[in-house]
Enzyme design. Structure first.
Site, PDB file in Angstrom:
ATOM      1  N   HIS A  18       1.005  -0.840  -0.146  1.00  0.00           N
ATOM      2  CA  HIS A  18       0.117  -0.050   0.135  1.00  0.00           C
ATOM      3  C   HIS A  18       0.789   1.539  -0.120  1.00  0.00           C
ATOM      4  CE1 HIS A  18      -3.641  -2.628   1.747  1.00  0.00           C
ATOM      5  NE2 HIS A  18      -3.355  -2.589   0.306  1.00  0.00           N
ATOM      6  N   HIS A  41      -7.925  -8.217  -7.395  1.00  0.00           N
ATOM      7  CA  HIS A  41      -8.314  -8.898  -6.410  1.00  0.00           C
ATOM      8  C   HIS A  41      -8.496  -7.868  -5.279  1.00  0.00           C
ATOM      9  CE1 HIS A  41      -6.373 -11.820  -9.376  1.00  0.00           C
ATOM     10  NE2 HIS A  41      -6.795 -12.854  -8.727  1.00  0.00           N
ATOM     11  N   SER A 105      -6.643  -1.655  -0.556  1.00  0.00           N
ATOM     12  CA  SER A 105      -6.097  -1.116  -1.941  1.00  0.00           C
ATOM     13  C   SER A 105      -7.300  -0.244  -2.543  1.00  0.00           C
ATOM     14  CB  SER A 105      -5.445  -2.227  -2.748  1.00  0.00           C
ATOM     15  OG  SER A 105      -6.419  -3.410  -2.790  1.00  0.00           O
ATOM     16  N   GLU A 123     -13.591  -8.257  -7.462  1.00  0.00           N
ATOM     17  CA  GLU A 123     -13.544  -9.259  -6.267  1.00  0.00           C
ATOM     18  C   GLU A 123     -14.486 -10.296  -6.471  1.00  0.00           C
ATOM     19  OE1 GLU A 123     -11.605  -9.943  -3.123  1.00  0.00           O
ATOM     20  OE2 GLU A 123     -13.143 -11.450  -3.257  1.00  0.00           O
ATOM     21  N   ASP A 148     -13.620 -13.346 -12.140  1.00  0.00           N
ATOM     22  CA  ASP A 148     -12.172 -14.186 -12.006  1.00  0.00           C
ATOM     23  C   ASP A 148     -11.333 -12.915 -12.156  1.00  0.00           C
ATOM     24  OD1 ASP A 148     -10.557 -16.368 -11.342  1.00  0.00           O
ATOM     25  OD2 ASP A 148     -10.037 -15.355 -13.352  1.00  0.00           O
ATOM     26  N   GLY A 149     -10.388 -12.726 -11.468  1.00  0.00           N
ATOM     27  CA  GLY A 149      -9.541 -11.554 -11.544  1.00  0.00           C
ATOM     28  C   GLY A 149      -8.590 -11.696 -12.664  1.00  0.00           C
ATOM     29  N   ASP A 169      -3.162  -8.950  -7.024  1.00  0.00           N
ATOM     30  CA  ASP A 169      -3.062  -9.266  -5.540  1.00  0.00           C
ATOM     31  C   ASP A 169      -3.734 -10.412  -5.241  1.00  0.00           C
ATOM     32  OD1 ASP A 169      -2.415  -9.138  -2.925  1.00  0.00           O
ATOM     33  OD2 ASP A 169      -3.670  -7.364  -2.256  1.00  0.00           O
TER      34      ASP A 169
HETATM   35  C1  LIG Z   1      -4.785 -10.477  -0.953  1.00  0.00           C
HETATM   36  S1  LIG Z   1      -6.765 -10.248  -0.904  1.00  0.00           S
HETATM   37  C2  LIG Z   1      -6.857  -8.587  -1.740  1.00  0.00           C
HETATM   38  C3  LIG Z   1      -6.331  -7.347  -0.770  1.00  0.00           C
HETATM   39  C4  LIG Z   1      -6.507  -6.069  -1.406  1.00  0.00           C
HETATM   40  N1  LIG Z   1      -5.850  -5.833  -2.854  1.00  0.00           N
HETATM   41  C5  LIG Z   1      -5.878  -4.990  -0.641  1.00  0.00           C
HETATM   42  O1  LIG Z   1      -4.559  -4.663  -0.859  1.00  0.00           O
HETATM   43  O2  LIG Z   1      -6.587  -4.635   0.192  1.00  0.00           O
HETATM   44  C6  LIG Z   1      -6.980 -11.180  -2.087  1.00  0.00           C
HETATM   45  C7  LIG Z   1      -8.538 -11.148  -2.640  1.00  0.00           C
HETATM   46  O3  LIG Z   1      -8.816 -11.799  -3.810  1.00  0.00           O
HETATM   47  C8  LIG Z   1     -10.064 -12.657  -3.793  1.00  0.00           C
HETATM   48  N2  LIG Z   1      -9.959 -13.459  -4.827  1.00  0.00           N
HETATM   49  C9  LIG Z   1      -9.828 -14.944  -4.858  1.00  0.00           C
HETATM   50  N3  LIG Z   1      -9.994 -15.347  -5.831  1.00  0.00           N
HETATM   51  C10 LIG Z   1     -10.019 -14.765  -6.865  1.00  0.00           C
HETATM   52  C11 LIG Z   1     -10.368 -14.548  -8.288  1.00  0.00           C
HETATM   53  N4  LIG Z   1     -10.198 -15.668  -8.940  1.00  0.00           N
HETATM   54  N5  LIG Z   1     -10.410 -13.526  -8.737  1.00  0.00           N
HETATM   55  C12 LIG Z   1     -10.596 -12.349  -8.115  1.00  0.00           C
HETATM   56  N6  LIG Z   1     -10.866 -12.075  -6.629  1.00  0.00           N
HETATM   57  C13 LIG Z   1     -10.406 -13.365  -6.064  1.00  0.00           C
HETATM   58  C14 LIG Z   1      -9.972 -12.983  -2.377  1.00  0.00           C
HETATM   59  O4  LIG Z   1     -11.553 -13.080  -2.138  1.00  0.00           O
HETATM   60  C15 LIG Z   1      -9.532 -11.772  -1.741  1.00  0.00           C
HETATM   61  O5  LIG Z   1     -10.226 -10.930  -1.013  1.00  0.00           O
END
Ligand SMILES: C[S@@+](CC[C@H](N)C(=O)[O-])C[C@H]1O[C@@H](n2cnc3c(N)ncnc32)[C@H](O)[C@@H]1O
Length: 287
Positions: A18, A41, A105, A123, A148-149, A169
């Site tokens: 961050h 993500h 983020s 997300e 999906d991310g 992320d």
């Molecule tokens: C490390 S966290 C993100 C933190 C955020 N970027 C931050 O810095 O505040 C990862 C996130 O990815 C989500 N996630 C898991 N698989 C995913 C996918 N295939 N596509 C999108 N999001 C996904 C999880 O639910 C989780 O909330």
């Protein structure tokens, strides 16, 4: 999908990620032309530290809690300008002298952006995605997606502004996620080669990371910078021993800023003298 970022919000990994994202956004603001922030993500966007999951694990106490708020010593004077954008985003969520809420983020980016800039946050987790939708419900500058991310990453590039930062992320729940990251970077850069990319990764076993670095170096991208922070020696490779950020097209002088911040993070967030850091260009020369 078991990973919930709420348990880890504000930990040492978030601090490196961050603080760097905030510096990148400040760099983009140096020109009046609009930019876009894409967060593939995204998590829920905003976290309570004194309530719920973050209160249970208290990971934030070894992260943001050591830098900001009632229990933290102020940083050295020379680092204040480098931490200012990050701290401004944290300040925006808290009453003076307190640290009770922490911006993820999406919220950090939104606080630092200007009127002409846009944010896309994605997300997949149904509940977290809904929370994110609620957080930005009345915000015309922010779009929330629940894809999906990796699909989002491909479909959102290039942004129409042709300027921006992309944060990738993932939670690293699945084996092979680092390989996926390298593949995702290759696909993304073929669509938007001039974007600034920040890819976060955990460090348990450093040998796995060396293999990852070789894979991304082989992509033949021009400017790849890596910043890593180890809070302890990786004696037990099942633990989260460190955190890394891979940066493609980092802004001018970001490497110098990180070179100043990393020793400070290692001394404040690390577990004594075994903490370490490194900053390396995998490809490309420093400016
Ligand atoms: C490390 S966290 C993100 C933190 C955020 N970027 C931050 O810095 O505040 C990862 C996130 O990815 C989500 N996630 C898991 N698989 C995913 C996918 N295939 N596509 C999108 N999001 C996904 C999880 O639910 C989780 O909330």
């Amino acid at each position: 999908m078991n990973y919930r970022h709420a348990y880890h919000a504000g930990n040492f990994g978030d601090v490196l990620k961050h603080a760097t994202l905030a510096l990148v956004i400040e760099h983009l603001k140096q020109k009046p032309a609009p930019f876009r922030v894409i967060d593939t993500h995204a998590g829920v966007g905003l976290y309570e530290l004194d309530n719920g999951p973050a209160e249970k694990t208290e990971e934030w106490r070894q992260g943001i809690g050591r830098l900001y708020g009632p229990d933290a010593k102020p940083p050295p004077k020379e680092l204040v300008p480098l931490l200012a954008p990050y701290f401004a985003a944290v300040t925006a969520e808290n009453a003076p002298g307190e640290l009770r809420r922490y911006p993820g983020s999406p919220r950090l980016a939104r606080t630092l952006m200007r009127q002409q800039d846009r944010l896309i946050v994605n997300e997949l987790h149904p509940q977290d995605g809904l929370a994110l939708k609620e957080l930005f419900a009345r915000d015309a500058q922010t779009k929330v997606l629940q894809l999906d991310g990796w699909i989002a990453l491909k479909s959102l590039l290039p942004p129409k502004e042709r300027r921006g930062v992309i944060l990738v992320d993932p939670p690293y729940e699945q084996p092979g996620e680092l390989e996926r990251l390298a593949k995702g970077l290759r696909e993304a850069t073929s669509r938007f080669p001039t974007g600034i990319y920040l890819l976060w990764y955990p460090i348990k076993d450093p040998r796995v990371i060396e293999t990852f670095h070789k894979a991304v170096t082989a992509l033949n991208l021009q400017k790849l910078l890596v910043a890593e922070l180890m809070i302890r020696r990786p004696r037990d490779v099942t633990r989260l021993n460190g955190t890394g950020l891979l940066m493609l097209n980092p802004p001018y002088r970001l490497d110098g800023m990180l070179a100043a911040l990393l020793p400070f993070f290692a001394s404040r967030l690390g577990e004594g003298p075994d903490a370490s850091h490194r900053l390396i260009w995998l490809t490309g020369e420093p400016d």
